[in-house]
Write a protein that holds these residues in place. Structure first.
Motif, mmCIF file in Angstrom:
data_model
loop_
_atom_site.group_PDB
_atom_site.id
_atom_site.type_symbol
_atom_site.label_atom_id
_atom_site.label_comp_id
_atom_site.label_asym_id
_atom_site.label_seq_id
_atom_site.Cartn_x
_atom_site.Cartn_y
_atom_site.Cartn_z
ATOM 1 N N ASP A 88 51.785 4.804 -12.846
ATOM 2 C CA ASP A 88 51.435 5.101 -11.458
ATOM 3 C C ASP A 88 52.677 5.504 -10.678
ATOM 4 O O ASP A 88 53.791 5.070 -10.994
ATOM 5 C CB ASP A 88 50.798 3.883 -10.791
ATOM 6 C CG ASP A 88 49.351 3.671 -11.210
ATOM 7 O OD1 ASP A 88 48.807 4.549 -11.911
ATOM 8 O OD2 ASP A 88 48.777 2.638 -10.845
ATOM 9 N N THR A 89 52.484 6.290 -9.636
ATOM 10 C CA THR A 89 53.604 6.618 -8.763
ATOM 11 C C THR A 89 53.980 5.398 -7.934
ATOM 12 O O THR A 89 53.176 4.464 -7.779
ATOM 13 C CB THR A 89 53.246 7.767 -7.816
ATOM 14 O OG1 THR A 89 52.207 7.315 -6.915
ATOM 15 C CG2 THR A 89 52.761 8.992 -8.581
ATOM 16 N N GLU A 90 55.184 5.414 -7.393
ATOM 17 C CA GLU A 90 55.599 4.319 -6.527
ATOM 18 C C GLU A 90 54.655 4.182 -5.336
ATOM 19 O O GLU A 90 54.292 3.068 -4.946
ATOM 20 C CB GLU A 90 57.032 4.549 -6.047
ATOM 21 C CG GLU A 90 57.602 3.410 -5.214
ATOM 22 C CD GLU A 90 59.047 3.636 -4.837
ATOM 23 O OE1 GLU A 90 59.921 2.866 -5.281
ATOM 24 O OE2 GLU A 90 59.316 4.603 -4.082
ATOM 25 N N ALA A 91 54.224 5.302 -4.772
ATOM 26 C CA ALA A 91 53.305 5.273 -3.638
ATOM 27 C C ALA A 91 51.979 4.623 -4.018
ATOM 28 O O ALA A 91 51.410 3.836 -3.248
ATOM 29 C CB ALA A 91 53.075 6.689 -3.115
ATOM 30 N N ASP A 92 51.477 4.928 -5.214
ATOM 31 C CA ASP A 92 50.211 4.341 -5.667
ATOM 32 C C ASP A 92 50.350 2.834 -5.879
ATOM 33 O O ASP A 92 49.445 2.065 -5.530
ATOM 34 C CB ASP A 92 49.753 5.005 -6.976
ATOM 35 C CG ASP A 92 49.199 6.403 -6.761
ATOM 36 O OD1 ASP A 92 48.846 6.727 -5.612
ATOM 37 O OD2 ASP A 92 49.133 7.173 -7.738
ATOM 38 N N VAL A 93 51.466 2.403 -6.462
ATOM 39 C CA VAL A 93 51.690 0.973 -6.683
ATOM 40 C C VAL A 93 51.759 0.245 -5.350
ATOM 41 O O VAL A 93 51.141 -0.812 -5.160
ATOM 42 C CB VAL A 93 52.976 0.743 -7.498
ATOM 43 C CG1 VAL A 93 53.284 -0.748 -7.587
ATOM 44 C CG2 VAL A 93 52.826 1.325 -8.895
ATOM 45 N N ARG A 94 52.505 0.809 -4.415
ATOM 46 C CA ARG A 94 52.600 0.188 -3.094
ATOM 47 C C ARG A 94 51.244 0.095 -2.413
ATOM 48 O O ARG A 94 50.916 -0.918 -1.790
ATOM 49 C CB ARG A 94 53.565 0.996 -2.221
ATOM 50 C CG ARG A 94 55.020 0.839 -2.612
ATOM 51 C CD ARG A 94 55.905 1.808 -1.854
ATOM 52 N NE ARG A 94 57.318 1.503 -2.022
ATOM 53 C CZ ARG A 94 58.296 2.243 -1.545
ATOM 54 N NH1 ARG A 94 58.026 3.352 -0.864
ATOM 55 N NH2 ARG A 94 59.564 1.882 -1.728
ATOM 56 N N ALA A 95 50.439 1.136 -2.556
ATOM 57 C CA ALA A 95 49.125 1.154 -1.911
ATOM 58 C C ALA A 95 48.215 0.072 -2.468
ATOM 59 O O ALA A 95 47.533 -0.633 -1.716
ATOM 60 C CB ALA A 95 48.487 2.536 -2.065
ATOM 61 N N ARG A 96 48.184 -0.083 -3.791
ATOM 62 C CA ARG A 96 47.275 -1.094 -4.346
ATOM 63 C C ARG A 96 47.766 -2.510 -4.092
ATOM 64 O O ARG A 96 46.957 -3.427 -3.912
ATOM 65 C CB ARG A 96 46.976 -0.850 -5.816
ATOM 66 C CG ARG A 96 48.098 -0.804 -6.804
ATOM 67 C CD ARG A 96 47.509 -0.482 -8.191
ATOM 68 N NE ARG A 96 48.471 -0.008 -9.146
ATOM 69 C CZ ARG A 96 49.068 -0.781 -10.049
ATOM 70 N NH1 ARG A 96 48.802 -2.074 -10.091
ATOM 71 N NH2 ARG A 96 49.922 -0.260 -10.921
ATOM 72 N N VAL A 97 49.088 -2.704 -4.062
ATOM 73 C CA VAL A 97 49.608 -4.026 -3.715
ATOM 74 C C VAL A 97 49.285 -4.344 -2.261
ATOM 75 O O VAL A 97 48.878 -5.466 -1.925
ATOM 76 C CB VAL A 97 51.125 -4.108 -3.976
ATOM 77 C CG1 VAL A 97 51.697 -5.407 -3.417
ATOM 78 C CG2 VAL A 97 51.421 -4.016 -5.470
#
Length: 436
Positions: free
Chosen positions: A112-121
């Protein structure tokens, strides 16, 4: 010179050049030394398997990336309400690009992209902050994980993050090989130049060959002694992996003694109890759950999966190259069920080592539950293809709801349950990662 004689001379010169070709130095990468014929450029070099690859060298480029991510964390303050932590996920969740693979703090190796990881967290943190009805069994939820990071002193946070990232960097070759072997991800053309620790030893031959001036490092070589590949090093073609597929594995297999099990004695101790059973299976001796809770840094909020992985590597021998190799935290969100199941079979049959399962404990996946629970830890230790019926996954279950509510049904420690539902439970967790 007559034409026939000229032709004869030309043929003789060509023959001489062809005879001398194997002895011509191949450039700066081997400093003019001779190479055994099995390792010349263009030959197919065999790879070690993911578990036997050993530790990778932390290159200057990786160290610079680690420095960048750690420096960004130093600027974070220690304050923030629990509700506001979700908004700070972009600051608290940071990822490093290490040799073509992405590692996110507290999450593990991910595509996952960093943005995607941040969003799901962030989404999971908002849900956790509002939820009051879920039974907590001991996984560290997103809100508490962010709060723990935010509450640390900058120096302590920097030291912890640096240690986590450097440990991750040393396992990057294993990540590449796991994805190559199971998901079919192509390796970079210069993979073996960058990771000589992944090169399998050449087969022994009765014919004596002249050794190279610089021995090729093996998987057991100390990482700090691994020579840095030069810019002029030519990539070596890699032989296609001949890894086993699902049908190649036996119908059923299991590891760990089913009598060396325990139920968690506190509602938030699924991590220490799983660690207790994993270590008991290694050493044949059971330390207390309190002992493992201290090792893991467990609080009433629970245990983080990266702590589980680090503790296995520090406190057992399951991380030996004879077993699973250094354990990693791996996001399997983009893995198919077939790939996930192949990884389970490989761990049990080939590695003979347990898996840290990290599911969401919901009734939809585990019919023995009376109520939906939180994120959770279990010890993966077997599988059964089960003929024409759905395949089963064998695992140790630390959670016994009856211990904390006598009106609820008893849950056995040794479980054999629908493997696909276990996969779905793992995917449904907001981190969808495991320890392997």
């Amino acid at each position: 010179m007559s034409r026939p004689r000229a032709i004869a001379v030309a043929v003789g010169v060509l023959a001489l050049l062809l005879a001398l070709t194997p002895f011509v130095p191949r450039g700066d990468d081997d400093k003019g030394s001779l190479r055994p014929s099995g390792d010349r450029v263009g030959a197919k070099a065999a790879l070690l398997s993911a578990n036997t690859v050993g530790r990778s060298r932390v290159t200057p480029a990786m160290q610079a990336e680690i420095d960048r991510v750690v420096a960004a964390g130093r600027a974070l303050g220690r304050t923030g309400t629990k509700a506001g932590l979700a908004r700070r996920a972009a600051e608290l969740v940071r990822c490093a690009e290490l040799d073509g693979q992405r590692y996110c703090l507290g999450v593990g190796w991910t595509d996952d992209t960093e943005a995607d990881v941040r969003a799901r967290v962030a989404t999971a943190a908002r849900v956790a902050a509002r939820s009051t009805s879920t039974t907590t069994t001991g996984d560290l939820d997103a809100s508490d994980a962010l709060a723990r990071t935010a509450s640390m002193k900058p120096a302590a946070r920097a030291a912890a993050e640096r240690a986590e990232l450097e440990s991750a960097a040393r396992s990057v070759a294993k990540v590449w090989l796991l994805r190559h072997e199971i998901q079919g991800v192509a390796l970079p053309a210069d993979f073996l130049a960058r990771h000589p620790e992944a090169r399998a030893a050449a087969p022994t031959s009765s014919r004596t060959t002249k050794p190279t001036a610089t021995p090729t490092p093996t998987a057991s070589a100390t990482p700090t002694r691994t020579p840095k590949p030069t810019a002029s090093a030519s990539p070596t073609a890699v032989a296609p992996s001949k890894t086993k597929k699902g049908p190649d594995y036996p119908r059923r297999a299991a590891i760990l003694n089913p009598h060396r099990v325990a139920e968690q004695t506190r509602t938030y101790w699924c991590g220490p109890t799983s660690m207790q059973m994993i270590a008991w299976g290694w050493a044949g001796k059971a330390h207390s759950q309190d002992y493992w809770a201290k090792k893991l840094g467990t609080t009433t909020s629970g245990t983080g999966i990266t702590a589980m992985v680090q503790t296995i590597n520090r406190s057992t021998g399951w991380d030996s190259t004879k077993y699973a190799g250094s354990y990693i935290t791996l996001d399997i969100g983009d893995w198919t069920y077939k790939q996930w199941m192949l990884l389970m079979m490989r761990h049990i049959v080939d590695y003979r080592a347990p898996v840290v399962l990290h599911p969401i404990l919901h009734k939809a996946y585990y019919p023995y539950l009376d109520d939906d629970g939180s994120g959770h830890y279990q010890v993966g230790r077997g599988y059964d293809k089960n003929g024409k019926k759905p395949a089963l996954l064998g695992y140790f279950e630390p959670w016994n709801q009856q211990r904390f509510d006598p009106s609820e049904p008893y849950i056995d420690r040794v479980q054999w349950r629908n493997a696909y539902k276990s996969y779905r439970a793992n995917e449904a967790h907001y981190l969808h990662n495991i320890g392997v």
